[in-house]
Design an enzyme around this catalytic site. Structure first.
Site: not given
Ligand code: IMP
Ligand code: MG
Length: 192
Positions: A116-117, A119, A173
């Site tokens: 989760v970056d 969001g 990735d």
């Protein structure tokens, strides 16, 4: 931007100029995934079965390991979204690439995310899956970059909080590279 291609010990290609440096080791991941599976198994033990919805592509390894450590009845679904086409730049826009196939109405749903970056992805998925009227919906993410949050979204089961760095491995990735590294590592693009 130009990246050299290097090779890891296992022969897997990597796009950074140096090998990704280990941020979270294979052993640390394994023990945390075991703990998360125990927490989830305990919390859902009286609820019948749950449906784990893995978010492709990044969650495929985490989902495989987590699901096999659960001690409660579970089924597996996948959903695919796209938010950063071949780049590491957040646009905030999320696109549904593949919906779940099974019926999740009245089922206990656990969204399984790699990271989760901002969001936005988790917020989008939660709203989308709510519209299928599940009995409940929770989320599990292996990694979160708390300081990058742009939307207020709950992660019910979290593996690790990390800083604002681009990480690869264990499903994650960089432009499709380095997903199969056994650890979570930080990539530093060549020009940094
Ligand atoms: P969010 O919508 O900004 O929370 O982004 C979530 C998605 O961005 C994740 O599911 C990943 O696919 C991707 N992502 C964000 N940060 C990273 C990272 O450091 N490495 C790999 N993928 C990432
Ligand atoms: Mg993802």
């Amino acid at each position: 931007m130009c990246y050299l291609t290097a090779f890891t010990n296992s022969g897997a290609p990597t796009v950074s100029d140096t090998l990704p440096s280990v941020l979270i080791s294979e052993a640390e991941i394994e023990s945390r995934v075991t703990e998360l599976a125990a927490d989830i198994s305990r919390d859902y033990q009286d609820k019948g079965d749950i449906v784990l919805i893995g978010v492709l592509k990044g969650a495929f390894i985490f989902l495989a390991d987590l699901s096999r450590r659960l001690t409660i009845p579970r089924t597996i679904e996948f959903i695919a979204v796209s938010s950063y086409p071949d780049s590491d730049v957040s646009s905030g826009a999320v696109r549904l690439v593949m919906d779940v196939r099974g019926n999740i109405e009245d089922r206990h749903v656990l969204i399984v995310e790699d990271i989760v970056d901002t969001g936005h992805t988790l917020a989008y998925l939660t709203e989308l899956l709510e519209s299928h009227h599940p009995a409940s919906i929770r989320s599990c993410a292996l990694v979160r970059k708390a300081e990058r949050a742009e939307v207020d979204v709950e992660v019910d089961y979290l593996g690790f909080d990390i800083g604002d760095e681009w990480v690869v491995g264990y499903g994650l990735d960089y432009a499709e590279h380095d997903r199969t590294l056994p650890f979570i590592g930080v990539v530093k693009p060549q020009d940094q």
